[in-house]
Design a protein around this motif. Structure first.
Motif, short mmCIF file in Angstrom:
data_model
loop_
_atom_site.label_atom_id
_atom_site.label_comp_id
_atom_site.label_asym_id
_atom_site.label_seq_id
_atom_site.Cartn_x
_atom_site.Cartn_y
_atom_site.Cartn_z
N LYS A 337 0.82 -1.23 0.00
CA LYS A 337 0.00 0.00 0.00
C LYS A 337 0.85 1.27 0.00
O LYS A 337 0.37 2.35 0.39
N ILE A 338 2.11 1.11 -0.41
CA ILE A 338 3.02 2.26 -0.35
C ILE A 338 2.46 3.49 -1.07
O ILE A 338 2.44 4.59 -0.53
N SER A 339 1.97 3.29 -2.29
CA SER A 339 1.55 4.48 -3.04
C SER A 339 0.25 5.06 -2.47
O SER A 339 0.05 6.28 -2.45
N GLU A 340 -0.62 4.18 -1.95
CA GLU A 340 -1.86 4.68 -1.30
C GLU A 340 -1.50 5.53 -0.09
O GLU A 340 -2.06 6.61 0.12
N ALA A 341 -0.56 5.00 0.70
CA ALA A 341 -0.15 5.74 1.91
C ALA A 341 0.44 7.09 1.53
O ALA A 341 0.19 8.12 2.16
N TYR A 342 1.22 7.06 0.44
CA TYR A 342 1.85 8.30 -0.03
C TYR A 342 0.79 9.32 -0.48
O TYR A 342 0.86 10.50 -0.17
N ASN A 343 -0.23 8.82 -1.17
CA ASN A 343 -1.30 9.73 -1.62
C ASN A 343 -2.08 10.28 -0.44
O ASN A 343 -2.51 11.44 -0.46
N PHE A 344 -2.25 9.44 0.59
CA PHE A 344 -2.94 9.91 1.79
C PHE A 344 -2.13 11.05 2.44
O PHE A 344 -2.68 12.07 2.86
N ALA A 345 -0.80 10.86 2.47
CA ALA A 345 0.08 11.91 3.02
C ALA A 345 -0.13 13.21 2.25
O ALA A 345 -0.27 14.29 2.83
N ASN A 346 -0.19 13.10 0.92
CA ASN A 346 -0.36 14.31 0.10
C ASN A 346 -1.70 14.98 0.33
O ASN A 346 -1.81 16.21 0.25
N LYS A 347 -2.74 14.16 0.61
CA LYS A 347 -4.06 14.74 0.91
C LYS A 347 -3.95 15.61 2.15
O LYS A 347 -4.48 16.72 2.20
N LEU A 348 -3.25 15.08 3.16
CA LEU A 348 -3.10 15.87 4.40
C LEU A 348 -2.29 17.14 4.11
O LEU A 348 -2.59 18.22 4.60
N ARG A 349 -1.23 16.97 3.31
CA ARG A 349 -0.41 18.16 2.94
C ARG A 349 -1.30 19.20 2.26
O ARG A 349 -1.17 20.40 2.51
N GLY A 350 -2.18 18.72 1.41
CA GLY A 350 -3.10 19.61 0.70
C GLY A 350 -3.99 20.38 1.66
O GLY A 350 -4.58 21.40 1.30
N ASN A 351 -4.12 19.88 2.89
CA ASN A 351 -4.93 20.59 3.90
C ASN A 351 -4.06 21.43 4.82
O ASN A 351 -4.51 21.85 5.88
N GLY A 352 -2.83 21.60 4.42
CA GLY A 352 -1.97 22.53 5.16
C GLY A 352 -1.11 21.90 6.24
O GLY A 352 -0.41 22.61 6.96
#
Ligand code: HAM
Length: 419
Positions: A337-352
């Motif tokens: 799930k590496i890429s899923e986890a990475y995308n989840f991280a980016n979602k949080l980044r997108g929220n500041g």
């Protein structure tokens, strides 16, 4: 092995919290006093500095990084900013926009001096220049600005010294008086001071030579030979400073190493940085704009050495260690799930939020160590049974509280992290 050039220094990520703290304090104070930022090129025509700082100064005579470029122009890495700011002020006709300009900068400067503690060949200054008014309020304001920023770094072992260099006619008059005093003693002076006797007699006051200092101790001082207008302006500067509560001393032997000064000059010195003790220096330069071909425009300003201030902070232990922290560390324990986890991280980044995740395929234990090292406020466990149910586990690292939250409720995840 290629190394950084002597007298230059890398500013590493671990140094940054302190640099940012200083830069923020500079920006905040400049905002409080309504100074606007200006950025000028790192290099300029050599004659700009020669004409403003002065041919006979150490900076122009010995310390400039000057080279001929491919178009046969002589260019120089800026050794200071005042000349550049005044050049930009004239060239961009800033005086036509408004009568008074209050400008500040944070920028690297270059001087080929002998490197030592607090003395570098590339160093950084923050500073301010006010152009368009000869009000003594601004002279005092420069001292207040410099002092407030240095104080905001927690420094206590400070001395503020002020002087007035008057106008050129009273100065020329005084130089003759000083010449008369020194002429019979000329042979007793150091070689350097004998040279300065001819080229820049006031700078003999700066000599570190003991015999020179002894002779200069009894020398007549410019402050006793000022014209009435300069004296009156100096009195007003003192009145504003008195009201500001800033402790200062009058130092009639304070001469600055740059030729453009008229009237008020000042320095702020630290007792905790060794021989390179000047943290900040400045003064009025009412004739500079004209000397550079512009309209007559009075000016006053200061610049402070950032490395020296940070050295003083270190020596006085004035700033507690600043631990940078991140909001979230994503601990991923499902390799598929590496890429899923990475995308989840980016979602949080997108929220500041500031978020870190694993790029080195580390064990979960090593990832948690990394989370601690980063001072993560929260850890997200991404994987396992929870993920099979489309959930993540969110752990608050401050109080240890854990919650399983559905990936469909991004809002609740964000709310929890926001706290
Ligand atoms: P300055 O006294 O030449 O003045 O420099 C200001 C400050 O820059 C010094 O007090 C010192 O803290 C720092 N500094 C100077 N040289 C070095 C170096 N080699 N290494 C580390 N720090 C250094 C000026 O530059 C004028 N432009 C100030 C001014 C602005 N006057 C009017 N407006």
């Amino acid at each position: 092995m290629i190394k950084a050039i002597k007298g230059t220094k890398d500013i590493l990520p671990s140094d940054m919290p302190l640099w940012h703290f200083l830069e923020e304090n500079v920006r905040n104070t400049m905002r409080e006093f309504n100074y606007s930022e200006i950025r000028t090129p790192v290099f300029e025509e050599t004659r700009l500095f020669a004409r403003s700082i002065g041919e006979s100064t150490d900076i122009v005579g010995k310390e400039m990084y000057t080279f001929t470029d491919k178009s046969e122009n002589s260019v120089t890495l800026r050794p200071e900013m005042t000349a550049s700011v005044v050049r930009a002020y004239i060239e961009n006709s800033l005086d036509r926009l408004q009568p008074l300009h209050k400008l500040f900068y944070i920028a690297p400067m270059f001087r080929q001096e002998r490197p030592q503690a607090g003395r570098l060949r590339q160093f950084h200054q923050f500073g301010a220049e006010a152009l368009g008014s000869s009000s003594p309020l601004l002279d005092a304001e420069m001292i207040i600005l410099g002092y407030n920023i240095i104080k905001s770094m927690g420094l206590t072992d400070l001395a503020v010294k002020i002087n007035s260099l008057g106008i050129p006619s009273s100065r020329e008059n005084y130089k003759n008086i000083l010449k008369d005093y020194l002429s019979p003693k000329l042979k007793e002076l150091s070689e350097e001071s004998q040279k300065r006797f001819e080229t820049n007699i006031l700078r003999i006051f700066d000599s570190k030579n003991e015999k020179d200092a002894e002779i200069m101790n009894d020398a007549p001082v410019l402050l006793d030979h000022l014209d009435d207008e300069s004296l009156e302006s100096f009195e007003q500067v003192k009145t504003v400073l008195d009201a500001s509560g800033i402790p200062y001393q009058i130092d009639p032997k304070l001469v600055r190493g740059l030729d453009y000064y008229t009237n008020t000059t000042f320095e702020i010195l630290s007792g905790s940085v060794g021989s390179q003790s000047a943290l900040c220096g400045g003064g009025r330069y009412d004739l500079l704009a004209e000397q550079l071909g512009g309209k007559a425009s009075p000016g006053v300003g200061f610049a402070a050495g950032m490395e020296r201030i940070l050295l003083a902070c270190q020596n006085e232990n004035s700033i507690p260690d600043q631990k940078p922290e991140i909001d979230v560390y994503i601990a991923n324990f499902d390799k598929s799930k590496i890429s899923e986890a990475y995308n989840f991280a980016n979602k949080l980044r997108g929220n500041g939020f500031s978020v870190e995740s694993d790029y080195l395929s580390r064990s979960i234990k090593a990832q948690l160590r990394e989370a601690n090292k980063n001072n993560a406020r929260f850890v997200v466990f991404y994987g396992g049974e929870e993920l099979a149910e489309n959930k993540i586990q969110l752990k608050n690292m401050t109080d240890g509280e854990q919650a399983n939250i559905s990936l469909d409720s991004m809002d609740s995840i964000i709310e929890k992290i926001r706290g």
